[in-house]
Design a protein around this motif. Structure first.
Motif, PDB file in Angstrom:
ATOM      1  N   SER A   1     -32.512 -14.812 -28.006  1.00  0.00           N
ATOM      2  CA  SER A   1     -31.476 -15.237 -27.149  1.00  0.00           C
ATOM      3  C   SER A   1     -30.706 -14.192 -26.400  1.00  0.00           C
ATOM      4  CB  SER A   1     -30.715 -16.164 -27.389  1.00  0.00           C
ATOM      5  OG  SER A   1     -30.019 -16.788 -26.627  1.00  0.00           O
ATOM      6  N   THR A   2     -30.562 -14.091 -25.437  1.00  0.00           N
ATOM      7  CA  THR A   2     -29.561 -12.922 -24.818  1.00  0.00           C
ATOM      8  C   THR A   2     -28.182 -13.763 -24.435  1.00  0.00           C
ATOM      9  OG1 THR A   2     -30.684 -13.396 -22.668  1.00  0.00           O
ATOM     10  CG2 THR A   2     -31.202 -11.648 -23.867  1.00  0.00           C
ATOM     11  N   ALA A   3     -28.019 -14.991 -24.569  1.00  0.00           N
ATOM     12  CA  ALA A   3     -26.837 -15.684 -24.266  1.00  0.00           C
ATOM     13  C   ALA A   3     -26.415 -16.581 -25.124  1.00  0.00           C
ATOM     14  CB  ALA A   3     -27.292 -16.557 -22.817  1.00  0.00           C
ATOM     15  N   ILE A   4     -25.159 -16.757 -24.958  1.00  0.00           N
ATOM     16  CA  ILE A   4     -23.992 -17.622 -25.873  1.00  0.00           C
ATOM     17  C   ILE A   4     -23.445 -18.542 -25.076  1.00  0.00           C
ATOM     18  CG2 ILE A   4     -21.905 -17.610 -27.606  1.00  0.00           C
ATOM     19  CD1 ILE A   4     -22.943 -14.741 -28.573  1.00  0.00           C
ATOM     20  N   VAL A   5     -23.515 -19.842 -25.488  1.00  0.00           N
ATOM     21  CA  VAL A   5     -22.599 -20.798 -24.942  1.00  0.00           C
ATOM     22  C   VAL A   5     -21.352 -20.948 -25.627  1.00  0.00           C
ATOM     23  CG1 VAL A   5     -22.620 -23.268 -24.414  1.00  0.00           C
ATOM     24  CG2 VAL A   5     -24.660 -22.035 -24.283  1.00  0.00           C
ATOM     25  N   LEU A   6     -20.268 -21.173 -24.724  1.00  0.00           N
ATOM     26  CA  LEU A   6     -19.006 -21.358 -25.334  1.00  0.00           C
ATOM     27  C   LEU A   6     -18.514 -22.939 -24.868  1.00  0.00           C
ATOM     28  CD1 LEU A   6     -17.051 -17.933 -24.306  1.00  0.00           C
ATOM     29  CD2 LEU A   6     -18.281 -18.791 -26.543  1.00  0.00           C
ATOM     30  N   GLU A   7     -18.231 -23.635 -25.859  1.00  0.00           N
ATOM     31  CA  GLU A   7     -18.085 -25.234 -25.682  1.00  0.00           C
ATOM     32  C   GLU A   7     -16.562 -25.079 -25.915  1.00  0.00           C
ATOM     33  OE1 GLU A   7     -21.959 -27.707 -26.269  1.00  0.00           O
ATOM     34  OE2 GLU A   7     -20.912 -27.079 -28.003  1.00  0.00           O
ATOM     35  N   ASN A   8     -16.153 -26.444 -25.338  1.00  0.00           N
ATOM     36  CA  ASN A   8     -14.450 -26.921 -25.584  1.00  0.00           C
ATOM     37  C   ASN A   8     -13.744 -25.879 -24.835  1.00  0.00           C
ATOM     38  OD1 ASN A   8     -15.562 -29.263 -27.283  1.00  0.00           O
ATOM     39  ND2 ASN A   8     -15.699 -27.814 -29.063  1.00  0.00           N
ATOM     40  N   VAL A   9     -14.214 -25.401 -23.682  1.00  0.00           N
ATOM     41  CA  VAL A   9     -13.300 -24.440 -22.897  1.00  0.00           C
ATOM     42  C   VAL A   9     -12.436 -25.428 -22.039  1.00  0.00           C
ATOM     43  CG1 VAL A   9     -13.219 -22.538 -21.097  1.00  0.00           C
ATOM     44  CG2 VAL A   9     -15.059 -22.923 -22.828  1.00  0.00           C
ATOM     45  N   LYS A  10     -11.182 -25.381 -22.288  1.00  0.00           N
ATOM     46  CA  LYS A  10     -10.163 -26.108 -21.701  1.00  0.00           C
ATOM     47  C   LYS A  10     -10.072 -25.869 -20.353  1.00  0.00           C
ATOM     48  CE  LYS A  10      -7.146 -26.862 -25.684  1.00  0.00           C
ATOM     49  NZ  LYS A  10      -6.295 -26.014 -26.664  1.00  0.00           N
ATOM     50  N   GLU A  11      -9.532 -26.727 -19.442  1.00  0.00           N
ATOM     51  CA  GLU A  11      -9.595 -26.477 -17.534  1.00  0.00           C
ATOM     52  C   GLU A  11      -8.490 -25.297 -17.793  1.00  0.00           C
ATOM     53  OE1 GLU A  11      -8.427 -30.041 -16.071  1.00  0.00           O
ATOM     54  OE2 GLU A  11     -10.297 -30.993 -16.522  1.00  0.00           O
ATOM     55  N   THR A  12      -7.579 -25.193 -18.606  1.00  0.00           N
ATOM     56  CA  THR A  12      -6.446 -24.184 -18.084  1.00  0.00           C
ATOM     57  C   THR A  12      -7.224 -22.595 -18.817  1.00  0.00           C
ATOM     58  OG1 THR A  12      -5.816 -24.510 -20.478  1.00  0.00           O
ATOM     59  CG2 THR A  12      -4.605 -25.828 -18.566  1.00  0.00           C
ATOM     60  N   VAL A  13      -8.203 -22.684 -19.178  1.00  0.00           N
ATOM     61  CA  VAL A  13      -8.689 -21.209 -19.772  1.00  0.00           C
ATOM     62  C   VAL A  13      -9.175 -20.569 -18.540  1.00  0.00           C
ATOM     63  CG1 VAL A  13     -10.109 -20.070 -21.328  1.00  0.00           C
ATOM     64  CG2 VAL A  13      -8.878 -22.039 -22.280  1.00  0.00           C
ATOM     65  N   LYS A  14      -8.929 -19.431 -18.304  1.00  0.00           N
ATOM     66  CA  LYS A  14      -9.502 -18.759 -17.085  1.00  0.00           C
ATOM     67  C   LYS A  14     -10.781 -17.780 -17.613  1.00  0.00           C
ATOM     68  CE  LYS A  14      -6.197 -19.800 -14.126  1.00  0.00           C
ATOM     69  NZ  LYS A  14      -6.331 -21.330 -13.813  1.00  0.00           N
ATOM     70  N   GLU A  15     -11.284 -17.420 -16.601  1.00  0.00           N
ATOM     71  CA  GLU A  15     -12.613 -16.670 -17.061  1.00  0.00           C
ATOM     72  C   GLU A  15     -12.264 -15.352 -17.465  1.00  0.00           C
ATOM     73  OE1 GLU A  15     -16.206 -14.269 -14.496  1.00  0.00           O
ATOM     74  OE2 GLU A  15     -15.681 -16.401 -13.978  1.00  0.00           O
ATOM     75  N   CYS A  16     -11.117 -14.745 -16.968  1.00  0.00           N
ATOM     76  CA  CYS A  16     -10.883 -13.632 -17.309  1.00  0.00           C
ATOM     77  C   CYS A  16     -10.146 -13.429 -18.929  1.00  0.00           C
ATOM     78  CB  CYS A  16      -9.694 -12.958 -16.480  1.00  0.00           C
ATOM     79  SG  CYS A  16      -8.314 -13.645 -16.511  1.00  0.00           S
ATOM     80  N   MET A  17      -9.725 -14.399 -19.093  1.00  0.00           N
ATOM     81  CA  MET A  17      -9.211 -14.795 -20.752  1.00  0.00           C
ATOM     82  C   MET A  17     -10.757 -14.893 -21.655  1.00  0.00           C
ATOM     83  SD  MET A  17      -7.420 -17.886 -22.630  1.00  0.00           S
ATOM     84  CE  MET A  17      -7.902 -18.105 -24.368  1.00  0.00           C
ATOM     85  N   LEU A  18     -11.605 -15.306 -21.220  1.00  0.00           N
ATOM     86  CA  LEU A  18     -12.943 -15.371 -22.039  1.00  0.00           C
ATOM     87  C   LEU A  18     -13.483 -13.934 -22.085  1.00  0.00           C
ATOM     88  CD1 LEU A  18     -14.579 -18.839 -21.027  1.00  0.00           C
ATOM     89  CD2 LEU A  18     -13.313 -18.316 -23.173  1.00  0.00           C
TER      90      LEU A  18
END
Length: 136
Positions: A1-18
């Motif tokens: 696999s070349t991808a990872i799924v991140l689950e339970n990402v809160k609405e307040t979490v911004k892309e830049c933080m991830l």
């Protein structure tokens, strides 16, 4: 696999933080093109796709052990490549031949279609592919 799924990402979490979280844990750089992040807010998830030779299984384990990830209650797992996709909003009376040719077209997936199961009551179809490239 070349991808990872991140689950339970809160609405307040911004892309830049991830992005920073993945950079901190992996040592890779989004700016250098090592990976991309796609937010999927309706599923409270994000998909991190890696461009190089990254051990995604080991990285998912590291993300799950990371104290910041735990603090945010985010879980990581490897996204496996699929052989079937569901296409929705297909107009009534669309032939399975049209659906096949559509997904085999370079602009629409460039995949080898091995089967189409139409679901007319749902205006949808399940398309089974032999070599899905993830472009559809």
């Amino acid at each position: 696999s070349t991808a990872i799924v991140l689950e339970n990402v809160k609405e307040t979490v911004k892309e830049c933080m991830l992005i920073m979280l993945v950079e901190n844990v992996s040592g890779l750089s989004e700016d250098d093109g090592d990976f991309t992040v796609e937010m999927i807010p309706e599923l409270r998830a994000a998909v991190v796709t890696f461009t190089g030779n990254t051990d995604t299984e080991e990285l998912a384990k590291k993300l799950n052990r990371n104290h910041r990830t735990k603090q945010q209650n985010i879980t990581a797992w490897c996204l496996e490549q699929t052989k079937s996709i569901r296409a929705e909003n297909i107009p009534p009376n669309t032939s399975s031949d049209y659906i096949t040719i559509y997904f085999e077209n370079k602009k629409n997936g460039d995949a080898q279609v091995v089967g189409v199961q139409q679901l007319p009551d749902e205006d949808a179809a399940i398309i089974t592919l032999s070599d899905y490239k993830g472009n559809a």
